[in-house]
Scaffold this active site. Structure first.
Site, PDB file in Angstrom:
ATOM      1  CE  LYS A   1      17.242 -50.732  25.747  1.00 22.94           C
ATOM      2  NZ  LYS A   1      18.285 -49.750  26.126  1.00 22.94           N
TER       3      LYS A   1
ATOM      4  CD  GLU B   1       6.948 -44.454  36.195  1.00 22.78           C
ATOM      5  OE1 GLU B   1       6.766 -43.334  35.665  1.00 22.78           O
ATOM      6  OE2 GLU B   1       7.984 -44.784  36.780  1.00 22.78           O
TER       7      GLU B   1
ATOM      8  CB  CYS C   1       8.408 -39.940  35.340  1.00 25.41           C
ATOM      9  SG  CYS C   1       8.621 -41.047  36.715  1.00 25.41           S
TER      10      CYS C   1
ATOM     11  CD  GLU D   1       8.242 -36.201  31.248  1.00 27.41           C
ATOM     12  OE1 GLU D   1       8.310 -36.880  30.214  1.00 27.41           O
ATOM     13  OE2 GLU D   1       8.112 -36.691  32.384  1.00 27.41           O
TER      14      GLU D   1
HETATM   15  P1  ADP Z   1      14.333 -41.200  27.265  1.00 22.44           P
HETATM   16  O1  ADP Z   1      13.991 -40.216  26.195  1.00 22.44           O
HETATM   17  O2  ADP Z   1      14.107 -40.691  28.625  1.00 22.44           O
HETATM   18  O3  ADP Z   1      15.645 -41.857  27.068  1.00 22.44           O
HETATM   19  P2  ADP Z   1      13.005 -43.458  26.181  1.00 22.44           P
HETATM   20  O4  ADP Z   1      11.581 -43.850  26.262  1.00 22.44           O
HETATM   21  O5  ADP Z   1      13.521 -43.095  24.831  1.00 22.44           O
HETATM   22  O6  ADP Z   1      13.201 -42.304  27.204  1.00 22.44           O
HETATM   23  O7  ADP Z   1      13.958 -44.578  26.748  1.00 22.44           O
HETATM   24  C1  ADP Z   1      13.670 -45.401  27.844  1.00 22.44           C
HETATM   25  C2  ADP Z   1      14.165 -46.798  27.536  1.00 22.44           C
HETATM   26  O8  ADP Z   1      13.456 -47.284  26.404  1.00 22.44           O
HETATM   27  C3  ADP Z   1      15.644 -46.896  27.178  1.00 22.44           C
HETATM   28  O9  ADP Z   1      16.178 -48.097  27.718  1.00 22.44           O
HETATM   29  C4  ADP Z   1      15.613 -46.952  25.664  1.00 22.44           C
HETATM   30  O10 ADP Z   1      16.742 -47.574  25.083  1.00 22.44           O
HETATM   31  C5  ADP Z   1      14.374 -47.778  25.431  1.00 22.44           C
HETATM   32  N1  ADP Z   1      13.771 -47.627  24.091  1.00 22.44           N
HETATM   33  C6  ADP Z   1      13.827 -46.551  23.273  1.00 22.44           C
HETATM   34  N2  ADP Z   1      13.184 -46.804  22.121  1.00 22.44           N
HETATM   35  C7  ADP Z   1      12.725 -48.079  22.199  1.00 22.44           C
HETATM   36  C8  ADP Z   1      11.975 -48.928  21.314  1.00 22.44           C
HETATM   37  N3  ADP Z   1      11.591 -48.530  20.119  1.00 22.44           N
HETATM   38  N4  ADP Z   1      11.648 -50.161  21.757  1.00 22.44           N
HETATM   39  C9  ADP Z   1      12.029 -50.582  22.976  1.00 22.44           C
HETATM   40  N5  ADP Z   1      12.730 -49.844  23.837  1.00 22.44           N
HETATM   41  C10 ADP Z   1      13.080 -48.595  23.466  1.00 22.44           C
END
Ligand code: ADP
Length: 490
Positions: free
Chosen positions: A187, A262, A296, A393
């Site tokens: 994804k 990570e 990061c 961050e």
């Molecule tokens: P950022 O704030 O940098 O976008 P995230 O951790 O929210 O960081 O997002 C990183 C990835 O994790 C993206 O692909 C996002 O769609 C996905 N993501 C966000 N929330 C969830 C969740 N609850 N379960 C699985 N994947 C998620």
């Protein structure tokens, strides 16, 4: 602005659907979402909004390809060959892939072309070489037995990636998974799905069997969560925020997924009295401003010995004020826009907090232009450990300068964060450098350098910066299971 470079923006967007079992399919719900050009705020394309139903189809395809498809039976050397072919295709298309990356993410085209794509290609080649070198050991055990281990692929790998290095994150995730013989449900981040989708097509064209690589674009709480919860997916590799990792940990409890994370950081970059100040200033500048500060491992806490503070700040400020911010496709641009409105707003709110908490903004501190998510490279001086710009961050071009007096103090303060992704030290004293490396709790320590990455060097975090390592031989471990076989010899 270079017209030669601009011509590449006309790259056609071919792939906006889900890629499942070798087919391009709209989301089952029929829904789409826009992906935005952060330099212009215009919609680039509408992309399939995959959710649980599409992830289910992708997981089934990946499971079949793993359990009964040609992938499992394929000679490891042929698997490696396919990976080399994919890397070669990426190299042939490097300019259009770099343009697509810049269009969707906003990073300067020169960086996409000269940094992100080459690193991604190198990573795939590095792991391609591993495909036929993954093996167990023979173990002397008691009695008349022959005991050995097999290193088997963990199965279907769910991979969830962020938007800051879209192509590179695909390579970091696909490389070890494919080398180990896993199949994939990926994804991509909702902000930057386009290059990942293009790479899926290239993988198809070079001959990866159907179902080995599946890509479901969509949002985290729907598509991402469905990957985490799906019973046919064996492991999840995630890069993103620690709060999302906490949600993933909870969501994965039912199916006991293998997890590698990570996550974020608030990395200390420490400049001792004896350091080469020009090199340290350059290292601090690159260490924070690279990729619009959206790294990061960004060196966002720069600690300089108090005796060198004025001289260092002057050098750093000079470099920063020369930084060219603007159209990421224009030649000479060093900094493009932040990835989206949410990140832009978050960064601007931290700049306000820094000012309100009493830090001195010595350069930057404001938006650049009126369209696009551009933020001026910003330095705060006089920052104290407990200010939010020193603890949180920010993920943007905001650098905090702090001072220190002695070694014990700075090692304690460097460690005084719940993160532990990276740290750097600048000194000519070899013993001091190694002591710092041993005592600072972070997954990567750079000595007299910053942001040196290599596919062979493991990367990952201590504490809230994650668990497991990516890259290098260690990166393969997350994609293999060890099986012990014991044979009675009589
Ligand atoms: P950022 O704030 O940098 O976008 P995230 O951790 O929210 O960081 O997002 C990183 C990835 O994790 C993206 O692909 C996002 O769609 C996905 N993501 C966000 N929330 C969830 C969740 N609850 N379960 C699985 N994947 C998620």
């Amino acid at each position: 602005m270079s017209t030669e470079v601009l011509a590449k923006v006309d790259v056609e967007i071919h792939h906006t659907d889900c890629f499942i079992n070798g087919q391009w399919l709209p989301a089952k719900s029929g829904k789409t979402f826009p992906t935005i050009n952060p330099a212009t705020e215009e919609v680039i394309a509408m992309v399939a909004e995959g959710d649980a139903a599409d992830v289910d189809a992708a997981a089934n395809a990946a499971r079949n390809a793993f359990d009964s498809g040609p992938w499992r039976e394929m000679d490891a050397r042929d698997r490696g060959r396919l990976m080399y072919l994919l890397a070669d295709r990426m190299e042939q298309e490097i300019e259009s892939l770099a343009a697509l990356e810049t269009l969707d993410n906003g990073k300067p085209y020169q960086d996409s072309l000269n940094v992100d794509l080459p690193l991604a290609i190198d990573c795939l080649r590095y792991y391609a070489g591993y495909a036929d070198k993954i093996h167990g050991s023979t173990i002397p055990i008691r009695g008349n037995h022959f005991c050995y281990t097999r290193k088997e692929p963990v199965g279907v790998a769910g991979q969830i990636i962020p938007w800051n290095f879209p192509v590179l994150m695909v390579a970091w995730k696909w490389g070890p998974a494919l080398a180990a013989g896993c199949t994939i449900v990926m994804k991509p981040a909702e902000q930057t799905p386009l290059t990942c989708l293009r790479l899926a097509q290239l993988a198809k064209e070079v001959g990866f069997p159907d179902g080995v690589i599946n890509v479901v674009p969509g949002f985290g709480p729907t598509a991402g969560a469905a990957v985490v919860k799906h019973p046919l997916i064996d492991k999840v590799a995630f890069t993103g925020e620690h709060r999302t990792a906490q949600t993933i940990t909870r969501d994965s409890a039912e199916t006991l997924k293998r997890l590698t994370f990570e996550l974020g950081g608030k990395s200390p970059n420490v400049i001792f009295e004896d350091a080469d100040l020009d090199a340290a200033a350059q290292g601090a500048y690159v260490g924070l401003f690279l990729n619009q500060g959206q790294c990061c491992c960004a060196g966002s806490r720069v600690f300089v010995h108090e005796s060198k503070h004025g001289e260092f700040l002057e050098k750093l400020k000079r470099l920063t004020e020369q930084r060219k911010v603007g159209d990421p496709f224009a030649s000479g641009t060093e900094q493009g826009p932040q990835v989206d409105r949410a990140q832009f707003d978050k960064i601007m709110s931290y700049i306000e907090k820094g000012k309100n908490e009493g830090a001195t903004c010595v350069t930057g501190g404001q938006r650049v232009g009126e369209t696009g998510f551009f933020v001026a490279p910003t330095i705060f001086d006089g920052v104290q450990d407990d200010m939010s710009i020193a603890t949180d961050e920010i993920f943007g071009p905001v650098l905090s300068v702090l001072t220190f007096k002695d070694k014990e103090e700075i090692i304690r303060r460097a460690n005084d964060t719940f993160y532990g992704l990276a740290a750097a030290v600048w000194t000519k004293d070899v013993a001091l450098a190694h002591e710092f490396a041993a005592r600072v709790r972070a997954g990567t320590i750079w000595v007299n350098c910053y942001d040196v990455f290599d596919a062979a060097a493991p990367f990952g975090g201590f504490k809230m910066s994650g668990h497991g390592r990516e890259l290098g031989e260690e990166g393969l471990k997350a994609y293999t299971e060890s099986k012990t076989v014991t044979v009675a010899l009589q």
